[in-house]
Scaffold this active site. Structure first.
Site, PDB file in Angstrom:
ATOM      1  N   THR A 132      36.558  52.258  45.475  1.00 13.25           N
ATOM      2  CA  THR A 132      37.462  51.827  44.563  1.00 13.25           C
ATOM      3  C   THR A 132      36.643  52.109  43.159  1.00 13.25           C
ATOM      4  OG1 THR A 132      38.527  50.318  45.782  1.00 13.25           O
ATOM      5  CG2 THR A 132      38.882  50.111  43.215  1.00 13.25           C
TER       6      THR A 132
ATOM      7  N   GLY B  48      34.359  42.491  35.431  1.00 12.39           N
ATOM      8  CA  GLY B  48      34.581  43.821  35.534  1.00 12.39           C
ATOM      9  C   GLY B  48      34.742  44.541  34.277  1.00 12.39           C
TER      10      GLY B  48
ATOM     11  N   GLY C  92      46.390  43.291  46.111  1.00 14.27           N
ATOM     12  CA  GLY C  92      45.026  43.937  46.157  1.00 14.27           C
ATOM     13  C   GLY C  92      44.005  43.158  45.463  1.00 14.27           C
TER      14      GLY C  92
ATOM     15  N   GLU D 181      40.088  39.357  48.292  1.00 17.86           N
ATOM     16  CA  GLU D 181      39.487  40.221  49.022  1.00 17.86           C
ATOM     17  C   GLU D 181      40.257  40.015  50.412  1.00 17.86           C
ATOM     18  OE1 GLU D 181      36.455  41.497  48.033  1.00 17.86           O
ATOM     19  OE2 GLU D 181      36.658  40.622  46.047  1.00 17.86           O
TER      20      GLU D 181
ATOM     21  N   LYS E 210      28.990  35.356  39.384  1.00 21.44           N
ATOM     22  CA  LYS E 210      29.282  35.751  38.092  1.00 21.44           C
ATOM     23  C   LYS E 210      28.485  34.703  37.045  1.00 21.44           C
ATOM     24  CE  LYS E 210      33.198  38.153  39.461  1.00 21.44           C
ATOM     25  NZ  LYS E 210      34.640  38.237  39.792  1.00 21.44           N
TER      26      LYS E 210
ATOM     27  N   GLY F 172      39.240  46.153  39.311  1.00 16.74           N
ATOM     28  CA  GLY F 172      40.104  47.494  39.216  1.00 16.74           C
ATOM     29  C   GLY F 172      39.037  48.654  38.946  1.00 16.74           C
TER      30      GLY F 172
HETATM   31  N1  HSE Z   1      38.332  39.527  43.949  1.00 17.78           N
HETATM   32  C1  HSE Z   1      37.696  39.558  42.782  1.00 17.78           C
HETATM   33  C2  HSE Z   1      38.693  38.765  41.854  1.00 17.78           C
HETATM   34  C3  HSE Z   1      37.244  40.984  42.374  1.00 17.78           C
HETATM   35  O1  HSE Z   1      39.724  38.305  42.278  1.00 17.78           O
HETATM   36  O2  HSE Z   1      38.092  38.664  40.683  1.00 17.78           O
HETATM   37  C4  HSE Z   1      36.423  41.196  41.340  1.00 17.78           C
HETATM   38  O3  HSE Z   1      35.053  40.203  41.597  1.00 17.78           O
END
Ligand code: HSE
Length: 427
Positions: A17, A140, A193, A196, A211, A308
């Site tokens: 991804t 992200g 999506g 996880e 984080k 994403g």
């Molecule tokens: N599953 C995570 C979220 C993806 O929902 O933010 C990014 O770490």
């Protein structure tokens, strides 16, 4: 204007991804990147699914060499930058350490790896005069790492508070705005999506903890691994808690918070009661945001997509181009991440704050009972459904929890909802 500088060669490990998004941005925006910085070429891709990586190259018209062995990137002397996008802490740790030891710059989006082994890997990078870049590991597409490391370098950080997990923000938004229960909202987040496959890391706060560990380490110069973060997720938050919060003019958000007070570093994840006027309260859906309070800049907030393919790819590309520019300027490895401050990190037992909790079956004498039990009552308000809404003053959470349990045992109250921390900003 054509850039005549020799292209910097990149090798990408993992064309999933985020890898796919990164390669797509580098290919489709190649001219723009070249004009603004230096030309960057995806020379190699390593992925176990060779056919998937090859199909992507064919679609984008790339003459990239595709193989299933990441060692091909390390042994290729033409590769300047290795981009690790396989995730996890096993193979990824080996790839990153090996690439750094071979003198290549490394770019990663891997929060698990940086939150657990960042100190070890940054030390390897410094020792070998190279760079380890990790912008995409936190929130992200939001460029918070660059902001903390460089743009706000002139600040002491009073506090950093972020909505760092899109899944939980989506769930809380759906529970609040559409009246959905937790399980239904989680199922929708999985279908979209966001969550996880095993959503435990999302809903129990472990993803946000990684984080916040990274941001706390950067902001305070003391390496905080994710196992030092005091974590509470949102699985105990009910529709009733959210309705009561709304009645108080507040929202409930899962926050990752790092702060330094009286020489003690706090790194926590918890569901927080936020006044509706707080900028974080307005961050809806699966969006992430990071609110920073610095002693010079005061308060600011960045908001954007926390996951994403293209948003995370955007952060990875930012790191690649920055490392590529440094390579061509001959100044790689000048700005290392240093974690040489010795700070004590707050543990769960010492957790202190103001809390909100719903009380059931309370009668007129409840205020006296609460005070007699040692609870710092700041406000006690009757809710529309007959419950009492308790807002406490500053006190240890463990003391509040045991005082409420004792009151339930004595039948002074029939029960209580989840203890939710009230988030207050320092002036
Ligand atoms: N599953 C995570 C979220 C993806 O929902 O933010 C990014 O770490």
């Amino acid at each position: 204007m054509t850039n005549t500088v020799k292209p910097v060669n990149v090798g990408v490990v993992g064309a999933g991804t985020v890898g796919g998004g990164t390669i797509r941005i580098l290919a489709t925006n190649a001219d723009r990147i070249s004009e603004r910085a230096v030309p960057v070429k995806v020379r190699r891709i390593a992925d176990r699914r060779v056919e998937v990586a090859q199909a992507l190259c064919d679609e984008l018209g790339l003459d990239t060499i595709v193989s299933d062995d990441w060692n091909d990137l390390i042994t290729d002397p033409e590769i300047d930058i290795v981009v690790e996008l396989v995730g996890g802490k096993g193979l990824a740790r080996t790839i990153v350490a090996t690439a750094l030891k071979s003198g290549k710059c490394v770019v990663t989006a891997n929060k698990d790896l940086i939150a657990a082994y960042g100190d070890e890997l940054f030390a390897i990078a410094a020792e070998h005069g190279t760079e380890l870049c990790f912008e995409a590991s936190v929130a992200g597409g939001i460029p918070i790492i660059q902001v903390l490391r460089e743009s706000l370098v002139g600040n002491n950080f009073v506090k950093i508070a972020g909505i760092l997990n899109g899944t939980t923000n989506y769930i809380l938004t759906k529970m609040s705005e559409d009246g959905l229960d937790f399980a239904t909202a989680l199922k929708m987040a999985q279908e979209l999506g966001y969550a996880e496959a095993d959503p435990t890391n999302d809903v129990e706060g472990f993803d946000a903890a990684r984080k916040v560990a990274i941001m706390a380490s950067l902001a305070y110069g003391c390496f905080v691994s994710d196992d030092k973060v005091v974590v509470e997720g949102i699985s105990k938050i009910t529709a009733e808690d959210i309705a009561a919060a709304k009645e108080l003019g507040c929202a409930i958000k899962l926050l990752g918070v790092a702060r330094l007070a009286e020489g003690k570093l706090t790194a926590q994840v918890y569901p927080a009661l936020l006044d509706a006027a707080h900028p974080l309260a307005a961050v809806r859906d699966s969006y992430n945001a990071v609110f920073v309070h610095g002693d010079a800049v005061e308060k600011l907030m960045l908001q954007g997509r926390g996951a994403g393919s293209l948003p995370t790819g955007s952060a990875v590309v930012g790191d690649i181009v920055s490392a590529a520019r440094n390579i061509r300027l001959g100044c790689v490895g000048r700005v290392a991440c240093r974690f040489d401050k010795q700070l004590s990190v707050l543990t769960a037992d010492a957790e202190q704050g103001c809390y909100f909790v719903r009380l059931q079956g309370a009668d007129a004498a409840v205020r006296e009972a609460l005070v007699a039990a040692g609870i710092a009552v700041a406000e006690l308000r009757a809710a529309a459904n007959g419950e009492l809404l308790l807002l406490t003053g500053d006190m240890p959470k463990t003391e509040l929890a045991s005082a409420l349990t004792a009151l339930i045992e004595k039948q002074a109250i029939c029960g209580c909802g989840t203890l939710i921390r009230i988030e207050k900003d320092e002036n």
